[in-house]
Design an enzyme around this catalytic site. Sequence first.
Site, PDB file in Angstrom:
ATOM      1  N   GLY A  16       0.846  -1.205   0.000  1.00  0.00           N
ATOM      2  CA  GLY A  16       0.000   0.000   0.000  1.00  0.00           C
ATOM      3  C   GLY A  16       0.874   1.246   0.000  1.00  0.00           C
ATOM      4  N   SER A  44      -4.149  -2.495  -3.348  1.00  0.00           N
ATOM      5  CA  SER A  44      -4.100  -2.339  -1.893  1.00  0.00           C
ATOM      6  C   SER A  44      -5.193  -1.385  -1.468  1.00  0.00           C
ATOM      7  CB  SER A  44      -2.750  -1.760  -1.462  1.00  0.00           C
ATOM      8  OG  SER A  44      -1.732  -2.629  -1.839  1.00  0.00           O
ATOM      9  N   GLY A  51     -11.318  11.127  -0.111  1.00  0.00           N
ATOM     10  CA  GLY A  51     -11.530  12.566   0.048  1.00  0.00           C
ATOM     11  C   GLY A  51     -10.313  13.461   0.058  1.00  0.00           C
ATOM     12  N   HIS A 260     -16.700   5.558  10.865  1.00  0.00           N
ATOM     13  CA  HIS A 260     -16.894   6.687   9.941  1.00  0.00           C
ATOM     14  C   HIS A 260     -18.388   6.998   9.863  1.00  0.00           C
ATOM     15  CE1 HIS A 260     -16.822   9.180   6.370  1.00  0.00           C
ATOM     16  NE2 HIS A 260     -15.502   9.133   6.352  1.00  0.00           N
ATOM     17  N   ARG A 276     -19.260  16.185   3.098  1.00  0.00           N
ATOM     18  CA  ARG A 276     -19.636  17.186   4.115  1.00  0.00           C
ATOM     19  C   ARG A 276     -18.677  18.363   4.067  1.00  0.00           C
ATOM     20  NH1 ARG A 276     -18.809  14.216   8.929  1.00  0.00           N
ATOM     21  NH2 ARG A 276     -18.082  12.502   7.622  1.00  0.00           N
ATOM     22  N   GLU A 397      -1.142   2.442   8.516  1.00  0.00           N
ATOM     23  CA  GLU A 397      -2.255   2.091   9.418  1.00  0.00           C
ATOM     24  C   GLU A 397      -1.910   0.894  10.303  1.00  0.00           C
ATOM     25  OE1 GLU A 397      -6.076   2.096   7.460  1.00  0.00           O
ATOM     26  OE2 GLU A 397      -7.081   1.286   9.250  1.00  0.00           O
ATOM     27  N   SER A 413      -4.698  10.174   7.546  1.00  0.00           N
ATOM     28  CA  SER A 413      -4.134   8.832   7.398  1.00  0.00           C
ATOM     29  C   SER A 413      -3.349   8.690   6.098  1.00  0.00           C
ATOM     30  CB  SER A 413      -5.249   7.798   7.440  1.00  0.00           C
ATOM     31  OG  SER A 413      -4.713   6.567   7.110  1.00  0.00           O
TER      32      SER A 413
HETATM   33  C1  FAD Z   1     -12.903   3.545   1.816  1.00  0.00           C
HETATM   34  C2  FAD Z   1     -11.817   4.295   2.499  1.00  0.00           C
HETATM   35  C3  FAD Z   1     -11.559   5.599   2.176  1.00  0.00           C
HETATM   36  C4  FAD Z   1     -10.535   6.299   2.813  1.00  0.00           C
HETATM   37  N1  FAD Z   1     -10.312   7.601   2.490  1.00  0.00           N
HETATM   38  C5  FAD Z   1      -9.307   8.269   3.107  1.00  0.00           C
HETATM   39  C6  FAD Z   1      -9.050   9.626   2.793  1.00  0.00           C
HETATM   40  O1  FAD Z   1      -9.706  10.236   1.950  1.00  0.00           O
HETATM   41  N2  FAD Z   1      -8.032  10.246   3.445  1.00  0.00           N
HETATM   42  C7  FAD Z   1      -7.273   9.606   4.376  1.00  0.00           C
HETATM   43  O2  FAD Z   1      -6.374  10.217   4.935  1.00  0.00           O
HETATM   44  N3  FAD Z   1      -7.489   8.313   4.674  1.00  0.00           N
HETATM   45  C8  FAD Z   1      -8.480   7.631   4.065  1.00  0.00           C
HETATM   46  N4  FAD Z   1      -8.694   6.316   4.380  1.00  0.00           N
HETATM   47  C9  FAD Z   1      -7.721   5.607   5.214  1.00  0.00           C
HETATM   48  C10 FAD Z   1      -6.484   5.262   4.356  1.00  0.00           C
HETATM   49  O3  FAD Z   1      -6.878   4.941   3.065  1.00  0.00           O
HETATM   50  C11 FAD Z   1      -5.712   4.085   4.927  1.00  0.00           C
HETATM   51  O4  FAD Z   1      -5.490   4.255   6.297  1.00  0.00           O
HETATM   52  C12 FAD Z   1      -4.352   3.960   4.238  1.00  0.00           C
HETATM   53  O5  FAD Z   1      -4.501   3.966   2.846  1.00  0.00           O
HETATM   54  C13 FAD Z   1      -3.621   2.720   4.693  1.00  0.00           C
HETATM   55  O6  FAD Z   1      -2.477   2.557   3.908  1.00  0.00           O
HETATM   56  P1  FAD Z   1      -1.395   1.451   4.265  1.00  0.00           P
HETATM   57  O7  FAD Z   1      -0.328   1.562   3.260  1.00  0.00           O
HETATM   58  O8  FAD Z   1      -1.038   1.574   5.704  1.00  0.00           O
HETATM   59  O9  FAD Z   1      -2.168   0.073   4.106  1.00  0.00           O
HETATM   60  P2  FAD Z   1      -2.986  -0.561   2.881  1.00  0.00           P
HETATM   61  O10 FAD Z   1      -3.190   0.375   1.761  1.00  0.00           O
HETATM   62  O11 FAD Z   1      -4.183  -1.191   3.506  1.00  0.00           O
HETATM   63  O12 FAD Z   1      -2.016  -1.672   2.345  1.00  0.00           O
HETATM   64  C14 FAD Z   1      -1.774  -2.852   3.073  1.00  0.00           C
HETATM   65  C15 FAD Z   1      -0.905  -3.755   2.224  1.00  0.00           C
HETATM   66  O13 FAD Z   1      -0.489  -4.851   3.011  1.00  0.00           O
HETATM   67  C16 FAD Z   1      -0.603  -6.038   2.264  1.00  0.00           C
HETATM   68  N5  FAD Z   1      -0.703  -7.114   3.249  1.00  0.00           N
HETATM   69  C17 FAD Z   1      -1.558  -7.244   4.276  1.00  0.00           C
HETATM   70  N6  FAD Z   1      -1.256  -8.299   5.014  1.00  0.00           N
HETATM   71  C18 FAD Z   1      -0.179  -8.872   4.439  1.00  0.00           C
HETATM   72  C19 FAD Z   1       0.615 -10.012   4.730  1.00  0.00           C
HETATM   73  N7  FAD Z   1       0.375 -10.771   5.811  1.00  0.00           N
HETATM   74  N8  FAD Z   1       1.645 -10.313   3.910  1.00  0.00           N
HETATM   75  C20 FAD Z   1       1.929  -9.558   2.816  1.00  0.00           C
HETATM   76  N9  FAD Z   1       1.210  -8.452   2.512  1.00  0.00           N
HETATM   77  C21 FAD Z   1       0.178  -8.120   3.313  1.00  0.00           C
HETATM   78  C22 FAD Z   1      -1.771  -5.825   1.357  1.00  0.00           C
HETATM   79  O14 FAD Z   1      -1.690  -6.652   0.224  1.00  0.00           O
HETATM   80  C23 FAD Z   1      -1.568  -4.353   1.002  1.00  0.00           C
HETATM   81  O15 FAD Z   1      -0.671  -4.258  -0.077  1.00  0.00           O
HETATM   82  C24 FAD Z   1      -9.758   5.642   3.782  1.00  0.00           C
HETATM   83  C25 FAD Z   1     -10.021   4.329   4.130  1.00  0.00           C
HETATM   84  C26 FAD Z   1     -11.070   3.673   3.523  1.00  0.00           C
HETATM   85  C27 FAD Z   1     -11.416   2.303   4.010  1.00  0.00           C
END
Ligand code: FAD
Length: 647
Positions: A16, A44, A51, A260, A276, A397, A413
């Site tokens: 991600g 991811s 937003g 949310h 909003r 996250e 986030s």
């Molecule tokens: C619908 C939605 C809308 C959102 N909109 C916003 C917004 O507008 N603004 C904002 O600030 N935040 C927003 N958020 C929150 C934000 O998108 C997330 O917190 C953030 O993108 C998380 O990114 P990350 O890289 O930490 O994890 P993720 O993008 O969740 O990536 C996790 C990665 O880990 C991998 N993975 C998981 N477990 C394993 C494993 N055991 N082994 C190997 N790979 C694994 C997955 O394949 C993935 O590639 C939103 C969240 C949602 C649900």
Amino acid sequence: MSARLISTDVLVIGGGLAGERCAIEAAAAGHDVLVLSVVPPRRSHSCAAQGGMQAALGNCVKAEGDNPTLHFLDTVRGSDWGADQEVARIFADEAPVAVRELAHFGVPWTRVRGGRNSYFIRGERVDIDESLENDGLIMHRDFGGTAKWRACYAAAGTGHAALYAVDSEVVRLGITVRDRAEAVELIHDGSRCWGVAARCLRTGRHFAVVAKATVIATGGYGRIYGQYTTNATINEGMGAVLALNTGVVPLGNMEAVQFHPTALAPSGILVTEGCRGDGGFLLDKNMHRFMVDAEPEKQELASRDVVSRHMAQCMRDGNGIETPFGPHLWLDIRHLGEEHLTTKLREVFDICRDFVGLNPANDLIPVRPTQHYSMGGVRVNKDGQAYNMAGLFAAGEAACWDMHGFNRLGGNSLAETIVAGRLVGRRVAEFVTTTSLDVQTSRAFETVKRAEQRAQHWLERSGSGPGVYDIRDAMAESMMSEVGIFRTADELTQADHTLSALLLDCDNAVLRSKAPGMNPELSFALRLKGMLRLAVVTARGALARTESRGAHFRTDYPLRNDAEWLNRTVVRWSDDSTQPTFSYEPVGLIDVPPGHRGYGSDERIEMKRTIEDYNGGLQEDQADHGRLPTTEPAGSRIRWGEWADQT
Ligand SMILES: Cc1cc2nc3c(=O)[nH]c(=O)nc-3n(C[C@H](O)[C@H](O)[C@H](O)COP(=O)(O)OP(=O)(O)OC[C@H]3O[C@@H](n4cnc5c(N)ncnc54)[C@H](O)[C@@H]3O)c2cc1C
């Protein structure tokens, strides 16, 4: 995938935004980097973010006067004083650079349009002349809990735009990505991490990746709420489970779970806070804007925990719209007009059309609060280094870094993923240059063997035990009804009993499909016990915390209690032990003293200690909890008292 053992300098678990941004930093420093991901990186969960991303650029009229100090202050208030204030400061200072850098990676940010623009502010249409000088700069929209318009956005597809741009950079740098591969157990000796045992989801084969540094960037654990979440099905919290299973690396603040306000009812697909922010209203069944009564100042743009509680209460009071799928409220964005909806909120328009068959330019949108974000996660220091385990880092996250405390502000986030990705990536690169890959391969193969045996046990077990999806659904029902927006001791105790029993049920559960390779049921079964362990520590953490702070709201203890609970929950639970161990560490150095957030209740139990006293013994206390030394001295990033000039 043929090799049984792969070696690399840096292993990043997760493709991600956080994982890939971290990988870029380490690769750019000249290190060999491998990214493991359950799905191809562009699928991811980050891709679903809509937003915006907060960064104090101050480019439009409603953002004038904004600066990182105001952003820091909003973040601390948003966290209900649960955040590590030094981390919040680092974050706010670095967000503008990280966001501008994304423009260079190719993110098509929505831009300021110089001249007359029409906006909706507090229910009124307002015309504002944007300066011609700022024409073409990155635009901002309003989001909850902020003093200024600060969210930078690319229509309502910010995550999509950001992830595609960052992934293109990963491709450009030639970083190796192994997708459809899942990390299943850390290779470690109790104090040093050497990579992971992983499972190929195509073939079911296990292999080891040994690395000088390992980064957990696996996203949140929203799926312990089953279908009652906006999260993708891959957000099962496996990074947190990897850490928890070591028994020495703790998780922080697992009870801090965000709901949310506006998920589509009944599917749970998110409709962004940007609706909003751009002027949308929340209405009850009588078409009444209840948020104006509840929060006269911030109205629909109080923080998410506050708005979600008012919505839940509104429905409890019988003012929701009743349906066979439960009650909901309305989100009204009709007045923004079709042109706005098909440009600045384009993805919302598409989601409404494609998933509920309505046109938000003409129709009200059915919404209700749903689990959304995990403030808790792998506890790390300000370098992103896990407690108690050299060579293990976490970002995004999956981590409890901890800039969000008990409530994350919208837009903070996505910004965290790229700020932490950059910073932790830099720290990882430094760490790797000072260490060698000094691991016995027998340790790696033993870990792989254990993982293989776990899979084999599932395949061999027969009988009439429960199915894994039945256990998952029971977990979700318990989490949503008993560990939800409003919490009580009775409900949390019940949740603890239910979840603990489900955990035991895992040992009798049987699979319907016995295929050893590509078998989603087996892959899920291998995660289920870990998910239940996360659910148990979430419920028990919530039961133990006899106060209300941010998203953790106890109706039997409705006040924030800074006298007794100005701390972070820290939990450990090795996979061979029956019970978790909880302890509590100070939140971090306090610069902004606890006070009123500016929305929500102003009633609280004041802290009795002085700030000097609190800050005084803090380093030793956190070190006792396993916090490793950081590259910069504690407090070096705080600009003491500077926030006072901004209020
Ligand atoms: C619908 C939605 C809308 C959102 N909109 C916003 C917004 O507008 N603004 C904002 O600030 N935040 C927003 N958020 C929150 C934000 O998108 C997330 O917190 C953030 O993108 C998380 O990114 P990350 O890289 O930490 O994890 P993720 O993008 O969740 O990536 C996790 C990665 O880990 C991998 N993975 C998981 N477990 C394993 C494993 N055991 N082994 C190997 N790979 C694994 C997955 O394949 C993935 O590639 C939103 C969240 C949602 C649900």
